[in-house]
Design a protein around this motif. Structure first.
Motif, short mmCIF file in Angstrom:
data_model
loop_
_atom_site.label_atom_id
_atom_site.label_comp_id
_atom_site.label_asym_id
_atom_site.label_seq_id
_atom_site.Cartn_x
_atom_site.Cartn_y
_atom_site.Cartn_z
N ARG A 332 0.79 -1.23 0.00
CA ARG A 332 0.00 0.00 0.00
C ARG A 332 0.83 1.29 0.00
O ARG A 332 0.34 2.34 -0.43
N ALA A 333 2.05 1.24 0.50
CA ALA A 333 2.84 2.46 0.63
C ALA A 333 3.07 3.18 -0.70
O ALA A 333 3.01 4.41 -0.75
N PRO A 334 3.33 2.47 -1.82
CA PRO A 334 3.55 3.19 -3.08
C PRO A 334 2.35 4.03 -3.52
O PRO A 334 2.51 4.97 -4.30
N ALA A 335 1.17 3.73 -3.00
CA ALA A 335 -0.03 4.48 -3.42
C ALA A 335 -0.19 5.78 -2.64
O ALA A 335 -1.01 6.62 -3.01
N LEU A 336 0.58 5.95 -1.55
CA LEU A 336 0.47 7.18 -0.77
C LEU A 336 1.06 8.35 -1.55
O LEU A 336 2.12 8.23 -2.16
N LYS A 337 0.37 9.47 -1.51
CA LYS A 337 0.83 10.64 -2.25
C LYS A 337 2.08 11.23 -1.61
O LYS A 337 2.20 11.28 -0.39
N ALA A 338 3.00 11.68 -2.46
CA ALA A 338 4.22 12.32 -1.96
C ALA A 338 3.87 13.66 -1.34
O ALA A 338 2.87 14.30 -1.69
N GLY A 339 4.69 14.08 -0.39
CA GLY A 339 4.40 15.32 0.31
C GLY A 339 5.14 16.50 -0.28
O GLY A 339 5.63 16.47 -1.42
N GLY A 340 5.26 17.59 0.51
CA GLY A 340 5.89 18.81 0.06
C GLY A 340 7.39 18.67 -0.11
O GLY A 340 8.03 17.84 0.50
N LEU A 341 7.94 19.55 -0.95
CA LEU A 341 9.38 19.55 -1.21
C LEU A 341 10.06 20.50 -0.24
O LEU A 341 9.47 21.44 0.28
N PHE A 342 11.35 20.25 0.01
CA PHE A 342 12.11 21.12 0.89
C PHE A 342 13.58 21.05 0.52
O PHE A 342 14.05 20.07 -0.08
N ALA A 343 14.31 22.10 0.87
CA ALA A 343 15.75 22.15 0.60
C ALA A 343 16.49 21.31 1.64
O ALA A 343 16.02 21.10 2.75
N PRO A 344 17.71 20.84 1.28
CA PRO A 344 18.48 20.05 2.27
C PRO A 344 18.76 20.83 3.55
O PRO A 344 18.72 20.26 4.64
N ILE A 345 19.05 22.13 3.42
CA ILE A 345 19.27 22.95 4.61
C ILE A 345 17.93 23.56 5.00
O ILE A 345 17.51 24.60 4.48
N SER A 346 17.23 22.90 5.90
CA SER A 346 15.91 23.32 6.34
C SER A 346 15.57 22.54 7.60
O SER A 346 16.29 21.61 7.99
N ARG A 347 14.47 22.92 8.25
CA ARG A 347 14.03 22.17 9.43
C ARG A 347 13.74 20.72 9.04
O ARG A 347 14.11 19.79 9.76
N GLU A 348 13.09 20.53 7.89
CA GLU A 348 12.80 19.17 7.43
C GLU A 348 14.08 18.38 7.20
O GLU A 348 14.20 17.22 7.58
N GLY A 349 15.08 19.05 6.55
CA GLY A 349 16.34 18.37 6.29
C GLY A 349 17.04 17.97 7.57
O GLY A 349 17.61 16.88 7.67
N GLY A 350 16.99 18.84 8.60
CA GLY A 350 17.59 18.50 9.88
C GLY A 350 16.90 17.32 10.54
O GLY A 350 17.56 16.44 11.12
N LEU A 351 15.58 17.26 10.42
CA LEU A 351 14.84 16.14 11.01
C LEU A 351 15.09 14.84 10.25
O LEU A 351 15.10 13.76 10.84
N VAL A 352 15.28 14.94 8.93
CA VAL A 352 15.63 13.74 8.15
C VAL A 352 16.98 13.19 8.62
O VAL A 352 17.15 11.98 8.83
N LEU A 353 17.97 14.09 8.79
CA LEU A 353 19.28 13.65 9.27
C LEU A 353 19.16 13.07 10.68
O LEU A 353 19.80 12.04 11.00
N ASN A 354 18.36 13.70 11.51
CA ASN A 354 18.09 13.17 12.85
C ASN A 354 17.56 11.74 12.78
O ASN A 354 18.02 10.84 13.48
N ASN A 355 16.61 11.52 11.88
CA ASN A 355 16.01 10.19 11.73
C ASN A 355 17.02 9.17 11.23
O ASN A 355 17.06 8.02 11.68
#
Length: 669
Positions: A332-355
Motif C-alpha cells: 500500500r505504501a507506493p499508493a500514498l501521495k508524496a508530500g511537500g518539497l524542501f531544501a536540504p538545509i531546512s528544518r525538514e532536512g535536519g529532522l531527516v538527518l536526525n532520523n
C-alpha cells in the motif's frame, strides 16, 4: 472462586476482542456505521474484563492463596505486602497479564478520547488494536494461564526472586510496559492508514500524543531500570549493554525518530511513507523484546520464561504482526501521495538527518544484540558482544546527532540560512569551548575525549537555551515583551526545550561517571581506614540483622573529609532462606556532584590478623562523579514529554470538520 472469575474474565475478554477485531473493520469496509460503532463499547468492555482478571490475580497474591500455582511459585507468606503486590508482575504469567491490561487500556483510551477521529479510521484503529490483543490473550490463556490451580496446596510459597524484591522494581516494569505497549497505538494508526490509503497532517496530529505518551513512559522505565541496577546489583555501574537493556533502548531510539518525523508530516505533509514505516518498526522492536525475554534465549533476572514452546508461540505472533504489517506496507505504501518539497538545509532536512542517525544507531544496537543470540542458536558457539563494541559504534553516531540538536530547532521550514543560524549560536559555541577548556584543565592527565564530550553536552544545553531566548527575543526586545512572549509560548515548545536540556544533563552524568570514576576493592577489618578520591572511609565492623524474610550482615563506614564528618554508610549483604539466595544492598551518599558508594561482600578467609582486629570483609568503595545527573536528566526529559502532552493542540488532536447545515427554506410571502 475468585481465580475462576479471573480466568473466566480473561476468556470473555478474548471473545470481546474477536468481535472488536472483526465487526468495526468490516463496517469500515462496507460503510456500515452501526458495525463501526461496535468498536468503542467493545474496547471498553475488553479493558473491563482484563482489569477484573488482573485484580483477581492480585487478590490471590495479597491473601497468599497457595491453591494458585503462580502464587506458589512467586510469593511467600512472610514477604512484605509491597512485594506481594509487585510479585504479580514479577513473573512470566503475571507480567504478560499486565502487558495485556495496558494494551486494552490504550485501546479503551482511543475509544473514549478519539471523538475527533473520522469514524472509518477510528474503527480500523480499534480493530487492529483488538487483533494485537487477540494474539496476547490467546498466548496468556493457552500457554501461560496465571490461574492454574495446584492440589493439594503447599503450606507456603517459593518466594519471589530476591533481586526483584525492591521498591524500584515496583514501578520499573509497569513504566516499561506503558512505553512498549503504548507504541501499539502508533502501529494501529499506521496499519489503519495503510488500509485506508491516506496519510495527512490530521493523521500525524492524532498519532503524536500517543507516541509522545509512550516515549515518556519508556524514558521513565529505562531510567528506573538503570537506577535499580546501579544501587541494587552492587557493581557501581548503571548500564552494561545487556541484551535486555538493549531491547528496551531500541524502541526508545526509533520512537524518538517517530516523534520527530510525525512533526514533518503534520507541518509539511512530507515523510509520510517513512513515518508509517517507523511506526511499524518501533512497535515491532517492542514485540521483539517480548520474544527475547520470554523465549528462553536468555538466562537473566530480566528473563521471564525459559520454555521453548512459549518462545515458539511468541515467535509466531511476531511473524504474523511484523510480517503482515510489512507486507501491507510494501503493497500500500507506493499508493500514498508524496508530500511537500524542501531544501536540504531546512528544518525538514535536519529532522531527516536526525532520523537517519537514530535509525542507524538502532540498527547498530540490534546487530550487536542479536548476533550472539543467533550464533549460539545456530552453531552452539558463544561470543560476547559487550560495551567495547557498542561504545565504538554507537557513541560516534551520537556526536553528530547531539550537535544537530542544538541547530535543528533554529532552522526554518522549507529553506534555511545555515550561516545565520550558526551566528545565533555563537554564544553557545563560546560557552562550550570554555567548558571544554575548564574540564581539560581540571582533569589534566585524564581521558582525552572526556572534555570534548562535556563540551558537546554544554553545546546542546546552551544551544537549547539560545533557541528559547531567540523565541522570546531575549535582550532584543523590551523585557516586558520577552516575558509576554515567554508566557505565550506553547507548552510543546517548552516540552521540547526540557527534553533537549534533559539529554544534555544526562550527557554530563554519563561522561563524568565513566571518565572519572574511582574504584577500590580490598579486605578491611574493624578499625581499618582507606582514602578514595579524597574521602576517608573508616570501617567500624559488621552486625547481624533480621529482616521480614531475610537475614543480613550490615557493615558500617564513617566517611570524613579533611577531618569533617560527611556521611555514615551502612551497606548490607542479605540472605533469603526460602530461595537460598544472597543479595547485595549498596549504601550510597550523594553530594549532588558525586556519589559515595560502598558495598560489603563475603567474609575474607580466616587469617592470623583476625585475632587482633576481628574478621576481615571484602569491600568495594566507589567514587561516582556526576552519576546522579543521569537520572535527573532522564526525569527532566520525561517531564518535557508530559509537558508537551499537556499542550491542548496535542490533547484534542485535529479538529473535527463541521458539516454546514443546509439553509432553511424561506416561507413564501
Amino acid at each position: 472462586m475468585i481465580p475462576e472469575i479471573g480466568h473466566f474474565a480473561l476468556l470473555l475478554a478474548l471473545v470481546v476482542a474477536c468481535v472488536q477485531g472483526s465487526l468495526p473493520m468490516l463496517g469500515a469496509a462496507w460503510n456500515r456505521p452501526s458495525w463501526m460503532a461496535v468498536g468503542q463499547p467493545a474496547a471498553l468492555a475488553q479493558m473491563f474484563c482484563v482489569l477484573v482478571s488482573f485484580l483477581a490475580l492480585t487478590q490471590a497474591y495479597v491473601v497468599s492463596d497457595f491453591t494458585v500455582l503462580n502464587v506458589v511459585e512467586n510469593s511467600h507468606s512472610a514477604k512484605p505486602m509491597l512485594y506481594k503486590v509487585t510479585g504479580v508482575w514479577g513473573n512470566h504469567e503475571g507480567s504478560l497479564l499486565l502487558w495485556v491490561l495496558i494494551l486494552t487500556v490504550f485501546g479503551a483510551a482511543v475509544a473514549a478520547f478519539g471523538a475527533n477521529l473520522p469514524p472509518t479510521l477510528k474503527a480500523r484503529v480499534l480493530s487492529v488494536q483488538a487483533w494485537i490483543s487477540i494474539g496476547f490473550l490467546s498466548f496468556c490463556i493457552f500457554t501461560s494461564n496465571p490461574f492454574e490451580r495446584v492440589f493439594p496446596p503447599p503450606p507456603d510459597g517459593s518466594d519471589l526472586n530476591p533481586l526483584l524484591q525492591d521498591p524500584g522494581l515496583a514501578f520499573h516494569p509497569p513504566m516499561l510496559y506503558l512505553g512498549y505497549v503504548g507504541f501499539s497505538i502508533a502501529f494501529s494508526f499506521a496499519v489503519a492508514a495503510l488500509i485506508e490509503g491516506r496519510v495527512d497532517a490530521a493523521w500525524a496530529r492524532w498519532v503524536r500524543p500517543w507516541t509522545l505518551a509512550a516515549w515518556s513512559f519508556l524514558t521513565a522505565g529505562i531510567a528506573l531500570g538503570s537506577w535499580w541496577a546501579y544501587y541494587e546489583l552492587g557493581w557501581g555501574g548503571w548500564w552494561f549493554w545487556d541484551p535486555v537493556e538493549n531491547v528496551s533502548f531500541m524502541p526508545w531510539l526509533l520512537g524518538t525518530a517517530l516523534l520527530h518525523s510525525a512533526v514533518v508530516v503534520e507541518k509539511r505533509d512530507a515523510l509520510k511513507v517513512w513515518t508509517i514505516l517507523l511506526a511499524i518498526l518501533t512497535f515491532s522492536l517492542s514485540l521483539l523484546g517480548t520474544f527475547i525475554v520470554r523465549s528462553g534465549l536468555l538466562t537473566s533476572v530480566h528473563a521471564f520464561a525459559v520454555d521453548p514452546e512459549r518462545g515458539l508461540y511468541v515467535l509466531a505472533l511476531l511473524a504474523i504482526a511484523i510480517g503482515g504489517s510489512l507486507t501491507l506496507f510494501a503493497w500500500r505504501a507506493p499508493a500514498l501521495k508524496a508530500g511537500g518539497l524542501f531544501a536540504p538545509i531546512s528544518r525538514e532536512g535536519g529532522l531527516v538527518l536526525n532520523n537517519l542517525l537514530l535509525a542507524t544507531a538502532t540498527a547498530t544496537v540490534l546487530i550487536g544484540t542479536l548476533y550472539p543470540l543467533f550464533l549460539e542458536a545456530l552453531s552452539g558457539e558463544r561470543v560476547s558482544v559487550g560495551p567495547p563494541f557498542f561504545n565504538l559504534t554507537f557513541g560516534p553516531l551520537m556526536v553528530p546527532l547531539v550537535a544537530l540538536m542544538a541547530v535543528g530547532p533554529l532552522l526554518s521550514w522549507k529553506r534555511a540560512d545555515l550561516a545565520g543560524v550558526l551566528g545565533r549560536l555563537k554564544f553557545a559555541f563560546l560557552g562550550s569551548v570554555i567548558v571544554t577548556g575548564a574540564v581539560w584543565a581540571f582533569s589534566y592527565g585524564g581521558p582525552v575525549l572526556a572534555p570534548l564530550a562535556m563540551g558537546l553536552g554544554a553545546w546542546l544545553l546552551l544551544g537549547t537555551l539560545s533557541e528559547w531566548a531567540d523565541r522570546v527575543k531575549l535582550f532584543r526586545a523590551p523585557l516586558s515583551e520577552s516575558l509576554s512572549r515567554a508566557r505565550g509560548l506553547p507548552r510543546a515548545a517548552y516540552g521540547m526545550s526540557l527534553a533537549h536540556a534533559g539529554l544534555a544533563i544526562c550527557i554530563f552524568g554519563i561522561v563524568g561517571s565513566t571518565a572519572w570514576k574511582v574504584e577500590e576493592v580490598l579486605v578491611m577489618r574493624p578499625g581499618d581506614s582507606v582514602t578514595v578520591a579524597g574521602y576517608d572511609y573508616r570501617f567500624e565492623g559488621v552486625q547481624g540483622q533480621e529482616g521480614p524474610n531475610y537475614q543480613a550482615n550490615r557493615a558500617r563506614f564513617m566517611v570524613t573529609r579533611d577531618g569533617q564528618a560527611v556521611a555514615v554508610l551502612e551497606p548490607e549483604k542479605r540472605f533469603y532462606p526460602v530461595t537460598d539466595m544472597p543479595t547485595t544492598e549498596a549504601a550510597i551518599h550523594t553530594t549532588g556532584f558525586a556519589d559515595l558508594y560502598a558495598v560489603i561482600g563475603d567474609p575474607a578467609p580466616v587469617s592470623a590478623e583476625d585475632g587482633a582486629k576481628g574478621r576481615g570483609w571484602t569491600v568495594r568503595i566507589y567514587y561516582e562523579p556526576l552519576v546522579s545527573w543521569i537520572w535527573f536528566g532522564s526525569l527532566v526529559m520525561m517531564l518535557g514529554g508530559f509537558l508537551s502532552l499537556s499542550d491542548r493542540r496535542l490533547r484534542v488532536g485535529a479538529p473535527r470538520r463541521r458539516v454546514k447545515a443546509p439553509a432553511l427554506a424561506q416561507p413564501a410571502e
